[in-house]
Design an enzyme around this catalytic site. Sequence first.
Site, PDB file in Angstrom:
ATOM      1  N   ARG A 176      13.486  22.897  -9.144  1.00 34.65           N
ATOM      2  CA  ARG A 176      13.601  23.542  -7.622  1.00 34.65           C
ATOM      3  C   ARG A 176      12.947  24.994  -7.476  1.00 34.65           C
ATOM      4  NH1 ARG A 176      19.015  21.035  -7.795  1.00 34.65           N
ATOM      5  NH2 ARG A 176      18.571  18.839  -7.278  1.00 34.65           N
ATOM      6  N   LYS A 192       0.773  30.586  -1.091  1.00 37.79           N
ATOM      7  CA  LYS A 192       0.261  29.050  -0.745  1.00 37.79           C
ATOM      8  C   LYS A 192      -0.012  28.309  -2.061  1.00 37.79           C
ATOM      9  CE  LYS A 192      -1.972  28.925   3.719  1.00 37.79           C
ATOM     10  NZ  LYS A 192      -3.111  28.554   4.383  1.00 37.79           N
ATOM     11  N   GLU A 251     -15.416  36.214   1.080  1.00 41.39           N
ATOM     12  CA  GLU A 251     -14.311  36.400   1.794  1.00 41.39           C
ATOM     13  C   GLU A 251     -14.106  37.995   1.888  1.00 41.39           C
ATOM     14  OE1 GLU A 251     -12.493  33.781   2.832  1.00 41.39           O
ATOM     15  OE2 GLU A 251     -13.372  32.506   1.548  1.00 41.39           O
ATOM     16  N   LYS A 278      -5.547  41.210   3.655  1.00 39.84           N
ATOM     17  CA  LYS A 278      -4.952  39.699   3.526  1.00 39.84           C
ATOM     18  C   LYS A 278      -3.443  39.862   3.881  1.00 39.84           C
ATOM     19  CE  LYS A 278      -4.704  35.229   2.505  1.00 39.84           C
ATOM     20  NZ  LYS A 278      -4.800  34.573   1.608  1.00 39.84           N
ATOM     21  N   GLU A 302       1.497  30.360   9.173  1.00 40.14           N
ATOM     22  CA  GLU A 302       0.204  30.041  10.110  1.00 40.14           C
ATOM     23  C   GLU A 302       0.663  29.668  11.578  1.00 40.14           C
ATOM     24  OE1 GLU A 302      -2.373  27.216   8.323  1.00 40.14           O
ATOM     25  OE2 GLU A 302      -3.542  28.843   7.342  1.00 40.14           O
ATOM     26  N   ARG A 362      -2.573  34.492  11.286  1.00 36.21           N
ATOM     27  CA  ARG A 362      -3.218  34.017   9.990  1.00 36.21           C
ATOM     28  C   ARG A 362      -4.373  33.211  10.259  1.00 36.21           C
ATOM     29  NH1 ARG A 362       0.401  32.667   4.874  1.00 36.21           N
ATOM     30  NH2 ARG A 362      -1.085  32.021   3.528  1.00 36.21           N
ATOM     31  N   ASN A 382      -9.542  32.084   9.398  1.00 32.73           N
ATOM     32  CA  ASN A 382     -10.605  31.106   9.330  1.00 32.73           C
ATOM     33  C   ASN A 382     -11.876  31.442   9.878  1.00 32.73           C
ATOM     34  OD1 ASN A 382      -8.497  29.286   8.269  1.00 32.73           O
ATOM     35  ND2 ASN A 382      -7.748  28.878  10.466  1.00 32.73           N
ATOM     36  N   HIS A 410     -14.816  29.469   8.609  1.00 34.75           N
ATOM     37  CA  HIS A 410     -14.432  28.394   7.759  1.00 34.75           C
ATOM     38  C   HIS A 410     -14.561  27.133   8.525  1.00 34.75           C
ATOM     39  CE1 HIS A 410     -13.052  31.536   5.053  1.00 34.75           C
ATOM     40  NE2 HIS A 410     -12.617  30.455   4.035  1.00 34.75           N
ATOM     41  N   HIS A 457     -16.376  25.004   5.877  1.00 36.61           N
ATOM     42  CA  HIS A 457     -15.926  23.704   5.266  1.00 36.61           C
ATOM     43  C   HIS A 457     -16.677  22.448   5.552  1.00 36.61           C
ATOM     44  CE1 HIS A 457     -11.464  25.453   5.155  1.00 36.61           C
ATOM     45  NE2 HIS A 457     -12.117  25.642   4.127  1.00 36.61           N
ATOM     46  N   HIS A 486     -17.663  27.468  -2.385  1.00 35.23           N
ATOM     47  CA  HIS A 486     -16.901  27.638  -0.957  1.00 35.23           C
ATOM     48  C   HIS A 486     -17.541  29.117  -0.560  1.00 35.23           C
ATOM     49  CE1 HIS A 486     -13.716  28.094   1.644  1.00 35.23           C
ATOM     50  NE2 HIS A 486     -13.740  29.293   1.514  1.00 35.23           N
TER      51      HIS A 486
HETATM   52 ZN    ZN Z   1     -12.265  30.632   2.117  1.00 39.77          ZN
END
Ligand code: ZN
Length: 329
Positions: free
Chosen positions: A80, A102, A144, A189, A199, A203, A207, A210, A214, A226
């Site tokens: 846990r 994340k 980034e 960041k 989010e 946040r 993006n 992105h 993506h 990426h």
């Molecule tokens: Zn990225």
Amino acid sequence: MITDANVAPLHAAPLASTLGVPDGDLLVIAPGEASKTRAEWARLTDAMLDRGFGRDSAVVAVGGGVVGDLAGFVAATYMRGVPVIQVPTTLLAMIDAAVGGKTGVDTHAGKNLVGAFHHPAAVVADPSVLGTLPEWELRNGLAEALKHALITSRDELGWLVGHAGEVVTPAKATSAAMGELVVRNVRVKAGVVSRDEREGGLRKMLNFGHTIGHAIEAAAAYGMPHGACVAVGMYVEARIAEMTGVARAGFAPTVAAALDALGLARVPAVPVPAAVVAALTHGDKKARGSRAEYALLHDVGEPAAADSGYSMPVDDSVVARALAECLAG
Ligand code: ZN
Ligand code: ADP
């Protein structure tokens, strides 16, 4: 300690020996996104159970974003939740993945669809390890870093472009500028993430570049790094912002000049048809209805649409026009 087969001999094994981690407790995965699976999560978890690790253990993740996400998820769920110490070894992981908590794995339906928020107990970023990175992997991080500068301020952008020559190759890993680059980006960041952990809105400005990035990644069948996709994505989205009147004229040329300074291409290395990219913008998690969502900027340091969560829908027709113009070179 969890690492991948590239990082193991270069950095993880020496660190394990310094820390007194027994050889058998260094768990190694195959490098690359293909390892971010529930099967690897199970294998690592079972290896820890077999070794008798209890609730008082901790996971040390040594590697790039793949290791950080997977090992972080192992730590998040082991008994846990046990602490994870992130030791990012790519620029991208230092300034992006290791900050924000994340963790997770990919599934057949998409990337990062199973995971948890699990903040690291500590993040140890030593820029000298960047000296062994392949050139393209450093560029991933620089893309980034440029995104962070563009959403933050003209000062940040000026610093980055002004120091580009001191951070553009792995040979500069031990330069003072590389250290400062990491510090500046972690500050940006962490600043955004600490004000918006789950989010809700703020946040989303991360993006920027992105939605298109993506889509290009998917159009190139994940054969393009990426960061390279996000670099193109930032330019296309800057043009979208100009075309819709969201950005002041001159914003896209500013983005183009910064990309050039950092050695980041504005046109995909793998040719991707504009129509295919346009269609793939709807495959994005952020997409709602027939218009995909974008995190656009009015100008450097001025994220748009604060009142709608830094995210706005853009008509497909505009996106198609911007892509046709930009992808042609
Ligand atoms: Zn990225
Ligand atoms: P990212 O951090 O870009 O999300 P990965 O975790 O996939 O991505 O790492 C990118 C690649 O770089 C992997 O092949 C990994 O093994 C390798 N790598 C990570 N850190 C280093 C390093 N310091 N030196 C050399 N190769 C590294």
